[in-house]
Design a protein around this motif. Structure first.
Motif, short mmCIF file in Angstrom:
data_model
loop_
_atom_site.label_atom_id
_atom_site.label_comp_id
_atom_site.label_asym_id
_atom_site.label_seq_id
_atom_site.Cartn_x
_atom_site.Cartn_y
_atom_site.Cartn_z
N ALA A 569 16.82 80.63 -43.38
CA ALA A 569 15.97 79.66 -44.07
C ALA A 569 14.56 80.23 -44.27
O ALA A 569 13.95 80.06 -45.33
CB ALA A 569 15.91 78.36 -43.27
N ARG A 570 14.05 80.93 -43.24
CA ARG A 570 12.72 81.53 -43.32
C ARG A 570 12.67 82.59 -44.42
O ARG A 570 11.72 82.66 -45.20
CB ARG A 570 12.33 82.15 -41.98
CG ARG A 570 10.91 82.68 -41.93
CD ARG A 570 10.64 83.43 -40.64
NE ARG A 570 11.39 84.67 -40.57
CZ ARG A 570 11.01 85.79 -41.20
NH1 ARG A 570 9.92 85.82 -41.94
NH2 ARG A 570 11.74 86.89 -41.10
N ARG A 572 14.66 82.86 -47.06
CA ARG A 572 14.75 82.22 -48.39
C ARG A 572 13.41 81.63 -48.81
O ARG A 572 12.99 81.75 -49.97
CB ARG A 572 15.83 81.14 -48.39
CG ARG A 572 17.26 81.68 -48.49
CD ARG A 572 18.24 80.59 -48.84
NE ARG A 572 18.31 79.56 -47.80
CZ ARG A 572 19.13 79.63 -46.75
NH1 ARG A 572 19.93 80.66 -46.61
NH2 ARG A 572 19.15 78.67 -45.86
N LYS A 573 12.72 80.98 -47.85
CA LYS A 573 11.42 80.39 -48.16
C LYS A 573 10.43 81.47 -48.58
O LYS A 573 9.68 81.32 -49.55
CB LYS A 573 10.90 79.63 -46.92
CG LYS A 573 9.57 78.92 -47.17
CD LYS A 573 9.10 78.22 -45.90
CE LYS A 573 7.74 77.56 -46.13
NZ LYS A 573 7.21 76.92 -44.91
N ARG A 574 10.41 82.60 -47.83
CA ARG A 574 9.49 83.68 -48.15
C ARG A 574 9.79 84.27 -49.53
O ARG A 574 8.88 84.52 -50.33
CB ARG A 574 9.59 84.78 -47.09
CG ARG A 574 8.63 85.96 -47.31
CD ARG A 574 8.69 86.92 -46.14
NE ARG A 574 9.96 87.61 -46.06
CZ ARG A 574 10.25 88.74 -46.71
NH1 ARG A 574 9.35 89.31 -47.48
NH2 ARG A 574 11.43 89.31 -46.58
N ASN A 576 11.20 82.76 -52.06
CA ASN A 576 10.79 81.80 -53.09
C ASN A 576 9.28 81.83 -53.30
O ASN A 576 8.79 81.76 -54.44
CB ASN A 576 11.23 80.38 -52.69
CG ASN A 576 12.72 80.19 -52.82
OD1 ASN A 576 13.36 80.87 -53.62
ND2 ASN A 576 13.28 79.28 -52.06
N GLU A 577 8.53 81.93 -52.19
CA GLU A 577 7.07 81.98 -52.30
C GLU A 577 6.62 83.25 -53.03
O GLU A 577 5.70 83.21 -53.86
CB GLU A 577 6.43 81.93 -50.90
CG GLU A 577 6.53 80.56 -50.24
CD GLU A 577 5.95 80.56 -48.83
OE1 GLU A 577 5.49 81.62 -48.37
OE2 GLU A 577 5.96 79.49 -48.18
#
Length: 639
Positions: A569-570, A572-574, A576-577
């Protein structure tokens, strides 16, 4: 150059297979021959081996060099054991060993000059024996057999007892221990599990000789080869680099060819329009100009539109209904055959939208699990439960869901009687069955063709949970890529067994490794599995030393699974950012470029108020851009 193929041509009747195929293999070179099924790759290998004659061209093997060949299918029989059959590949070394023993026994019969000559000959044979690593030939045979997936207790099995796949592995082992200067391999990974393929990769990468491989295993080719020979439209093209480099360069070549063709077509159309316009004036000087342009146009060497093999399967897999979030729950599953336990106490869950790869060595029970889930085999213990509104579509690698006596057309029409003939023919054309091909019997089809029929049926089923057993077997690379794309866009759920690591890497969102009679979970693709494999196996497979230790291991395993989810999850978030920042940077850079252009506009040059406004705006944008750069750099450095 150790092997050279020059202008190889081959036809069967009026059908061309190979036309002026040319390439060379350097000493110690590692090359792949790629192309769609039916392109002529296996035919080319047979011509190189002189098992088939070419209609034209020549094959030149460097003087004194040896060549070895593994065909796709092997039919070895006899009373020899597996070990004895492979040991035959070391016959020359064995004969040297026997000669050394004879010469040692004969030493007492010589004196003086004769003894000196005998000792000189003896040391020459001994040196050759040592150079061929003669003292280790037996352990080498054992090592190769184990590397290709044979357990030591299987070494005494006789050839007549073996399956076709086992015979192919024995033939491969025999070829590898023979150590020819050039090895030709036709689909060597077809009957190997992932562990054996990995071993073979390492062997071939370090092989002190040339290797030429025909294979559809892209991960395998990426790891080994440094040259790719493509056979397409009967002709050859050579690319330097591994498979990924070839795929990229091939697309670049095609794009350049298509661009040149389109540009020329536009120019031709433009000239034709100018000529027609000049003629329409109906005046002598304009007519002469038109005729001059026509002569120039006739001299142009018109480019042909780049052609591509007609191979694409236009898959579109759309579930009829959406399932519930819980698709499959497996609890305490166990199975044994003839007293030998395959697996026990298997637990796992699959949620809607997941694409789960079930991997493991041959014989661990992967296909058995799929058959249990499809009600084809009963479990010895445990249970499984499908979620609400789950509709299963099953693809069997042995194609048992097909009826051998039916034609391709009737196989589809009988399964889906409401479909019109036009709809069925359109569907089958997408799977490369056109014209009279649709009336071929299933019994008469090749393995790859049967696979395509099964995939066609699966597509029509509109299932929302696909269970696939080796779906890429017998598919060429283009077909695999199309299947990958279809599964990645599929809105349902997928559970599949495969040993195609490239396919797994492209499609899987989670991996279940069936090892040690249990399942270890990896939340990621094949690259992630490789990264975490050693760590998780130490947690799951360590020996129990009591209840506390077992509970600790279970707790650690659950914690690690949770950590995997959080880590994914971390990441994927990075990602996307970073993507959003890159888009923002692009917009800001364009806005600054527009302002710089406005500075150069003569209309603004004398307007100090406008220039001040532009400068203020530019400073604000520059500040934002620098912040974006800093954030992008910070996120990019995070692991």
């Amino acid at each position: 150059m150790i092997l050279s193929c020059q202008n190889i041509c081959k036809s069967f009747g009026v059908e061309d297979v190979l036309k002026n195929v040319s390439f060379g293999i350097e000493e110690y070179g590692k090359a792949a021959i790629v192309g769609v099924n039916g392109a002529g790759k296996s035919t080319l290998l047979k011509i190189i081996m002189n098992e088939m004659s070419a209609d034209g061209g020549s094959v030149i093997l460097a003087k004194g060099k040896t060549i070895g060949y593994l065909a796709q299918h092997q039919d070895i029989s006899g009373d020899r054991t597996i070990y004895e059959e492979v040991l035959e590949g070391k016959q020359y070394v064995i004969s040297l060993e026997a000669k050394i023993r004879e010469m040692e026994e004969a030493m007492n019969h010589f004196k003086g000059r004769e003894l000196e000559e005998h000792m000189e000959a003896y040391h020459k044979v001994l040196h050759e024996f040592e150079a061929l690593d003669g003292y280790a030939y037996q352990s080498e045979v054992s090592g190769v057999l184990k590397g290709l997936g044979f357990a030591e207790e299987e070494f005494t099995k006789h050839m007549d007892e073996l399956s076709g796949g086992q015979k192919t592995r024995v033939s491969l082992a025999k070829l590898l221990v023979t150590k020819p200067d050039i090895i030709l391999l036709d689909e060597p990974t077809n009957h190997l599990d992932i562990g054996s393929i990995t071993w073979l990769e390492s062997f071939l990468m370090n092989y002190k000789g040339a290797v030429v491989i025909v294979a559809h295993d892209r991960y395998f080719l990426d790891r080994i080869v440094t040259k790719v020979v493509e056979i397409s439209m009967h002709q050859s093209m050579v690319f330097q680099g591994n498979y990924s480099a070839y795929a990229q360069k091939k697309q670049q070549v095609r794009d350049a060819q298509l661009k040149a063709y389109m540009n020329q077509q536009r120019e031709i159309k433009h000239q034709e329009e100018v000529i027609a316009k000049l003629k329409s004036y109906n005046r002598e000087k304009f007519v002469k100009r038109a005729e001059s342009r026509e002569k120039q146009l006739e001299k142009i060497e018109v480019l042909e539109r780049p052609k591509e093999e007609h191979t694409e399967m236009n898959l579109s897999l759309t579930p009829e209904i959406i399932s519930g979030n819980d698709v499959l729950t497996v609890a305490g599953l166990a199975k044994s055959y003839d007293g030998a336990e395959l697996f026990s106490d298997i637990d796992f869950e699959i949620k809607r939208g997941e694409r789960v790869a079930l991997i493991g060595q041959n014989g661990t029970g992967k296909t058995t699990i799929l058959k249990i889930l499809n009600g084809m085999v009963s479990a010895d213990a445990g249970e499984f439960k499908l979620g609400s509104r789950v509709k299963v579509g099953y693809y069997d690698q042995e194609h048992q869901v097909l009826h051998m006596d039916k034609t391709v057309f009737s196989e589809i029409s009988d399964a889906y009687p409401k479909l019109t003939e036009t709809r069925i023919r359109t569907l089958l054309a997408a799977f490369l069955f056109t014209g009279d091909d649709v009336y071929k019997r299933i019994l008469d089809l090749s393995g790859g063709e049967r696979g395509r029929v099964s995939l066609a049926k699966l597509m029509l089923s509109e299932a929302n949970f696909l269970i696939l057993d080796e779906p890429t077997n017998h598919l060429d690379i283009t077909s695999k890529e199309i299947l990958e794309s279809a599964l990645n866009q599929y809105e349902g759920t997928v559970l599949f067994v495969s040993h195609d690591r490239y396919f797994i890497n492209k499609t899987a969102t989670r991996i279940l490794n069936l090892t040690g009679k249990m399942v270890i979970n990896y939340i990621g693709n094949y690259d992630y599995y490789l990264e975490k494999k050693e760590t998780l196996e130490q947690v799951y497979l360590k020996e129990d030393t009591g209840t506390a230790a077992a509970q600790s291991g279970e707790s650690t395993g659950k914690t690690d699974w949770k950590q995997q989810k959080e880590e994914q999850a971390r990441i994927r978030k990075r990602e996307n950012e970073i993507k959003k920042l890159e888009e923002q940077i692009e917009i800001l850079e364009q806005q600054i470029a527009d302002i710089d252009e406005a500075f150069c506009d003569p209309a603004n040059a004398s307007n100090s108020a406008k220039l001040g406004e532009l400068q203020k705006k530019r400073d604000e944008l520059e500040l934002k851009l620098n912040e974006c750069y800093e954030n992008w750099e910070r996120l990019s450095e995070q692991e």
